[in-house]
Design a protein around this motif. Structure first.
Motif, PDB file in Angstrom:
ATOM      1  N   UNK A 131      18.043  24.917  33.174  1.00  0.00           N
ATOM      2  CA  UNK A 131      18.569  23.971  34.159  1.00  0.00           C
ATOM      3  C   UNK A 131      17.478  22.995  34.613  1.00  0.00           C
ATOM      4  N   UNK A 132      16.345  23.574  35.054  1.00  0.00           N
ATOM      5  CA  UNK A 132      15.216  22.716  35.403  1.00  0.00           C
ATOM      6  C   UNK A 132      14.427  22.516  34.110  1.00  0.00           C
ATOM      7  N   UNK A 133      13.726  21.408  33.979  1.00  0.00           N
ATOM      8  CA  UNK A 133      12.956  21.218  32.751  1.00  0.00           C
ATOM      9  C   UNK A 133      11.845  22.225  32.670  1.00  0.00           C
ATOM     10  N   UNK A 134      11.644  22.833  31.488  1.00  0.00           N
ATOM     11  CA  UNK A 134      10.565  23.806  31.376  1.00  0.00           C
ATOM     12  C   UNK A 134       9.210  23.137  31.596  1.00  0.00           C
ATOM     13  N   UNK A 135       8.500  23.610  32.617  1.00  0.00           N
ATOM     14  CA  UNK A 135       7.120  23.179  32.840  1.00  0.00           C
ATOM     15  C   UNK A 135       6.401  24.389  33.435  1.00  0.00           C
ATOM     16  N   UNK A 136       5.094  24.299  33.525  1.00  0.00           N
ATOM     17  CA  UNK A 136       4.331  25.431  34.042  1.00  0.00           C
ATOM     18  C   UNK A 136       4.906  25.903  35.387  1.00  0.00           C
ATOM     19  N   UNK A 137       5.126  24.951  36.309  1.00  0.00           N
ATOM     20  CA  UNK A 137       5.575  25.303  37.662  1.00  0.00           C
ATOM     21  C   UNK A 137       6.966  25.939  37.645  1.00  0.00           C
ATOM     22  N   UNK A 208       8.056  38.302  29.941  1.00  0.00           N
ATOM     23  CA  UNK A 208       9.153  37.363  30.166  1.00  0.00           C
ATOM     24  C   UNK A 208       8.772  35.968  29.678  1.00  0.00           C
ATOM     25  N   UNK A 209       7.538  35.562  30.006  1.00  0.00           N
ATOM     26  CA  UNK A 209       7.077  34.228  29.593  1.00  0.00           C
ATOM     27  C   UNK A 209       7.058  34.132  28.070  1.00  0.00           C
ATOM     28  N   UNK A 210       6.532  35.195  27.409  1.00  0.00           N
ATOM     29  CA  UNK A 210       6.487  35.194  25.951  1.00  0.00           C
ATOM     30  C   UNK A 210       7.892  35.070  25.382  1.00  0.00           C
ATOM     31  N   UNK A 211       8.821  35.809  25.980  1.00  0.00           N
ATOM     32  CA  UNK A 211      10.195  35.786  25.485  1.00  0.00           C
ATOM     33  C   UNK A 211      10.791  34.404  25.666  1.00  0.00           C
ATOM     34  N   UNK A 212      10.544  33.770  26.807  1.00  0.00           N
ATOM     35  CA  UNK A 212      11.062  32.419  27.047  1.00  0.00           C
ATOM     36  C   UNK A 212      10.478  31.431  26.039  1.00  0.00           C
ATOM     37  N   UNK A 213       9.151  31.530  25.800  1.00  0.00           N
ATOM     38  CA  UNK A 213       8.507  30.633  24.842  1.00  0.00           C
ATOM     39  C   UNK A 213       9.039  30.872  23.448  1.00  0.00           C
ATOM     40  N   UNK A 214       9.275  32.127  23.114  1.00  0.00           N
ATOM     41  CA  UNK A 214       9.820  32.492  21.817  1.00  0.00           C
ATOM     42  C   UNK A 214      11.160  31.795  21.604  1.00  0.00           C
ATOM     43  N   UNK A 215      11.951  31.733  22.683  1.00  0.00           N
ATOM     44  CA  UNK A 215      13.250  31.081  22.619  1.00  0.00           C
ATOM     45  C   UNK A 215      13.101  29.556  22.639  1.00  0.00           C
ATOM     46  N   UNK A 216      11.858  29.082  22.751  1.00  0.00           N
ATOM     47  CA  UNK A 216      11.647  27.640  22.799  1.00  0.00           C
ATOM     48  C   UNK A 216      11.807  27.068  24.193  1.00  0.00           C
ATOM     49  N   UNK A 217      11.773  27.932  25.200  1.00  0.00           N
ATOM     50  CA  UNK A 217      11.956  27.467  26.573  1.00  0.00           C
ATOM     51  C   UNK A 217      10.642  27.454  27.348  1.00  0.00           C
ATOM     52  N   UNK A 218       9.510  27.483  26.624  1.00  0.00           N
ATOM     53  CA  UNK A 218       8.224  27.415  27.303  1.00  0.00           C
ATOM     54  C   UNK A 218       7.852  25.982  27.600  1.00  0.00           C
ATOM     55  N   UNK A 219       6.730  25.815  28.340  1.00  0.00           N
ATOM     56  CA  UNK A 219       6.216  24.479  28.593  1.00  0.00           C
ATOM     57  C   UNK A 219       5.728  23.909  27.258  1.00  0.00           C
TER      58      UNK A 219
END
Lengths: 277, 564
Positions: A131-137, A208-219
């Motif tokens: 929903x929000x753009x993936x960024x570090x924050x 969780x962060x690794x999983x999100x990045x794996x899905x392409x949802x990381x920063x």
């Protein structure tokens, strides 16, 4: 001081701490050891480990996997610690209010906590990041927002336990203000288990962060372990090193934090026996 | 007493027993070269302050010593057996078979999830061989429950421990201990957690059972009042060494060791205090009118909630410089009264007038300002100090909360610590470094730091050893003279009330049943309930008479006849 000394004598806790220190040192020294950006193509694509001066090989575009793992440590630790602190901040505030004031406030806050607990954390995290753009924050806030319920429940339980202890009532009778009683008397006595759970939350946050990045949802601007695994996943059969090394990095870091957290819990838990036998 | 003399082999013989403590403790031995014997049908009291090693001896008898604490020399013989030589099976047969033990806190020694009848059955089934039929066992449980004086045993055996009162639980514990006709009963402070009336009943019960069955009893206590009531012989312990031992009447009348003398003198004698020069002003300082409080405990969702009346129209007045004792059994609502005055518990109805305002109407800042004038000292000195706060801070916090500067508040805290008999350096240490008595002094200093006009002492000395009690009471008496304090002294121990109070209120089930000057209530009680409370004072018969030495023998015989 006593706690620190006891921790030094805790074998698995010390192993965790040492491993964690290794990860921290790698993260800090990454720009010195690898002056070239991990996004830079420095060798031929699919360079196996050890060739062309690439210790851990190169990825599909010829980027240095070793540099990626080192820079990834910065991202993982930063996101892990920051989002665990965010979760602690939310959880402790909600748990403390709930436990201290009780009654209707408690009822409303706890129903809300349960609402969060019933939604699978990962699904909610994907939803929020998408929903929000993936960024570090946003990633830090998202992971914080899905990780606080256990901390809130724990804090509430500790506050309920301490709320009617005589030393708290004595402080009330001494005319101390509510915020001073909460911060000065209840929280310091409840902090040990909260710290332990927070340290373990760091590990789940990294996962969780690794999983999100794996899905392409990381920063997209940050080289992260999850992203590397995700990128190398399709070629794992002929280029194992692209996924295995970042995977090992996750394993070691999460294991280190868990060992450290458990050591901390062992050291802090056996409360100094205050009663004489 | 006579049949105790002529009996045969001792049921318990402790010979030159030494128990070592782990290294780094405050002393190398928990007990050192202790010898004594208990014959059948004899009550031996082991007396000493906390930390004297008396419980260690009891635990050594049943091989229950904590890890790292070992018998290093000497022997224990229980009914002809040496427990340290027994294997697991032999030891199990001994525990609860030939030698049974009851503990101080009956709630934590019963399984909270099992009905009490089942727990007693278990004791019988574990020991009787061949295993008796269930019908027999049930009948035996009924007999036991009747013998320990529990009403309606049929209903009671189906109760869970939390449904029983403290006295009833201790009776159940005794029934369990009696289940296999032990030759030796070890009672480790069995009445310390109970109020005086229940204490007397339990002590009588133990004494009756002892007579009936001719068993030996090892009774551990810190209270010479209890010794005077039940003991045949006394062993006085200090720092793990036997200071004195002998026939109870002999030791009580004619103690050889100075330490024994001190302990006997420390027993509050229920002698009326002679410091009543209170100038009664027409205006009361604190006035409580018609206070009501009912606690509702939810049970199952079909059962109606259980109601406990803690205050049923309590009214009282307190004048400056006056000490009012509130006495009653546990559950009479006396602690709730103190907590309601402090506004820690919200009353259902009534008024608390103090300084021209009704405390019940005050909220927020106004309540905070009013609280300054009212302070409380709690019962448990271990729970009432923040373990993570230095003693000096604990005392200085109060004045600081009302705007005193930190340096000034700390200076004042140090002065107060000296005033309550501790050193200035105490301020920089943490509470866990202090003993119960010292902690209670710290709590008193904390309460006085705000210069209150009313001090509520909620069982403030009940958790302390008798000898320490006397010192803390003396301190409170001095302070109230010095600071013109009005004090509400809540206690279940009438001996203490008599020593410190000007007036007494007797509470029963949330109602005031008797009220008057201490002298009037103690010398001419109007209510049967008050008389019961007075009669229950341990050692009263013994200590009450002037020149109690001569009267001691008759007192023993009297109480003996009563008990049979």
């Amino acid at each position: 001081m006593e706690t620190a000394r006891a921790f030094l004598r805790h074998p698995s806790g010390m192993i965790g701490l040492l491993l964690l220190l290794v990860v921290v040192v790698v993260a800090i020294t990454a720009p010195i050891v690898f002056p070239v950006s991990p996004w830079e193509m420095v060798g031929a694509p699919f360079t196996p480990p050890g060739e062309d001066g690439l210790w851990l090989g190169g990825d599909t575009l010829g980027r240095d996997v070793a540099a990626g793992v080192a820079y990834g440590a910065r991202v993982s630790l930063l996101i892990g610690i920051a989002s665990a602190l965010a979760a602690m901040a939310i959880g402790v505030v909600i748990g403390a209010i709930s436990g201290y004031f009780g009654g209707k406030v408690d009822l409303v806050l706890m129903r809300m906590t349960e609402l969060f607990q019933t939604i699978p954390a990962f699904v909610l995290a994907i939803l929020l990041v998408a929903t929000f753009n993936p960024s570090l924050l946003t990633i830090i806030l998202t992971i914080g927002a899905v990780s606080w319920p256990p901390l809130a429940r724990l804090t509430r339980a500790e506050f309920l336990r301490l709320r009617h202890r005589e030393f708290v009532e004595a402080a009330l009778c001494q005319g101390e203000r509510t915020w001073r009683i909460v911060l000065g008397h209840i929280l310091p006595n409840a902090i040990s288990p909260i710290l332990v759970v927070t340290s373990l939350t760091v590990a789940t946050a990294i996962l969780l962060e690794s999983a999100l990045s794996f899905m392409g949802l990381g920063d997209p601007n940050l080289m992260s372990w999850g992203f590397m695994i995700g990128a190398g996943r399709t070629v794992i059969r002929n280029a194992w090193w692209m996924s295995v090394f970042p995977g090992l990095a996750i394993l070691v870091t999460v294991l280190a934090i868990n060992l450290f957290g458990e050591g901390l819990s062992d050291v802090l838990n056996p409360r100094v026996s205050r009663r004489r036998s | 007493m006579s049949d105790a003399m002529q009996s045969s082999a001792p049921v318990l013989a402790v010979d030159d027993l030494s128990i070592a403590l782990p290294k780094g403790g405050d002393r190398p031995f928990a007990v050192e070269n202790v010898s004594f014997e208990i014959k059948p049908n004899e009550v031996v009291c082991l007396v000493g302050e906390s930390g004297s090693g008396k419980s260690m001896i009891a635990h050594a008898v049943l091989q229950l010593l904590p890890r790292g604490v070992d018998i290093v020399s000497g022997t224990v013989t229980v009914a002809g057996q040496n427990p340290s030589k027994l294997d697991g099976r032999g030891l199990r047969n001994l525990r609860g078979g030939n030698a049974a033990m009851i503990f101080q806190e009956p709630l934590s020694s019963l399984n909270p999830l099992k009905r009490v009848g089942k727990q007693i059955e278990e004791m019988i089934l574990a020991h009787q061989r061949p295993v008796p039929s269930m019908a027999e066992v049930r009948a035996r449980v009924q007999i036991l429950l009747t013998q320990v004086g529990l009403p309606n045993p049929l209903l009671l055996e189906k109760s869970y421990p939390f449904e029983l009162s403290g006295g009833q639980r201790q009776r159940v514990m005794i029934a369990m201990a009696m289940a296999n006709r032990p030759a030796l009963l070890i009672a480790d402070e069995p009445t310390t957690a109970l109020d005086v009336t229940t204490q007397r009943q339990i002590l009588r019960l133990i004494d009756d059972l002892r007579r009936e069955r001719g068993m030996g009893v090892l009774l551990i206590t810190h209270d010479f009042g209890v010794v005077a009531d039940v003991a045949d012989r006394v062993v006085v312990l200090r720092h793990g060494k036997v200071v004195e031992q002998g026939a109870a009447s002999e030791v009580l009348r004619n103690p050889q060791a100075a330490y024994t003398r001190e302990l006997i003198d420390a027993v509050p004698k229920a002698r009326l205090a002679d410091i009543h020069e209170t100038i009664v002003r027409p205006e009361p300082l604190l006035e409580v009118v018609g206070l009501q409080k009912t606690f509702r405990v939810k049970r199952g969702w079909l059962q109606p909630p259980r109601e406990v009346v803690a205050a049923d129209g309590i009214s009282l007045t307190l004048h400056e410089g006056e000490t009012l004792a509130v006495v009653g059994e546990s559950g009479s609502g006396k602690s709730t009264l103190g907590r309601m005055i402090m506004r820690l518990t919200e009353p259902d109805a009534g008024a608390i007038r103090f300084g021209g305002a009704d405390l019940r109407q005050l909220r927020g800042e106004a309540l905070r300002q009013a609280r300054r004038q009212l302070q409380i000292v709690f019962q448990d000195p271990f729970a009432s100090l923040d373990p993570r706060q230095k003693v000096g801070d604990a005392i200085a916090r109060g004045p600081m909360a009302y705007g005193t500067s930190r340096s000034e508040a700390m200076a004042q805290a140090r002065k107060l610590l000296v005033r309550v008999g501790l050193s200035e350096t105490t301020a920089d240490r943490y509470p866990h470094e202090f003993s119960g008595g010292q902690r209670q002094r710290i709590c008193i200093a904390r309460a006085l730091a705000l210069k209150p006009r009313v001090l509520i002492a909620d069982e403030a000395v009940s958790a302390l050893d008798v000898s320490v009690q006397a010192q803390v009471l003396a301190l409170l008496a001095e302070l109230r003279q010095e600071m013109r304090l009005a004090m509400i002294f809540i206690t279940h121990d009438l001996r203490i009330a008599a020593e410190i109070a000007d007036r007494v209120i007797v509470l029963q089930k949330g109602r005031i049943v008797e009220e008057g000057t201490t002298a009037a209530v103690f010398t001419a009680p109007r209510q049967a309930y008050t008389r019961d409370l007075l009669d229950a004072i341990p050692g009263r018969d013994f200590f009450d008479q002037p020149g109690f030495a001569a009267a001691a023998e008759t007192a023993r015989i009297d109480s003996g006849i009563d008990a049979v």
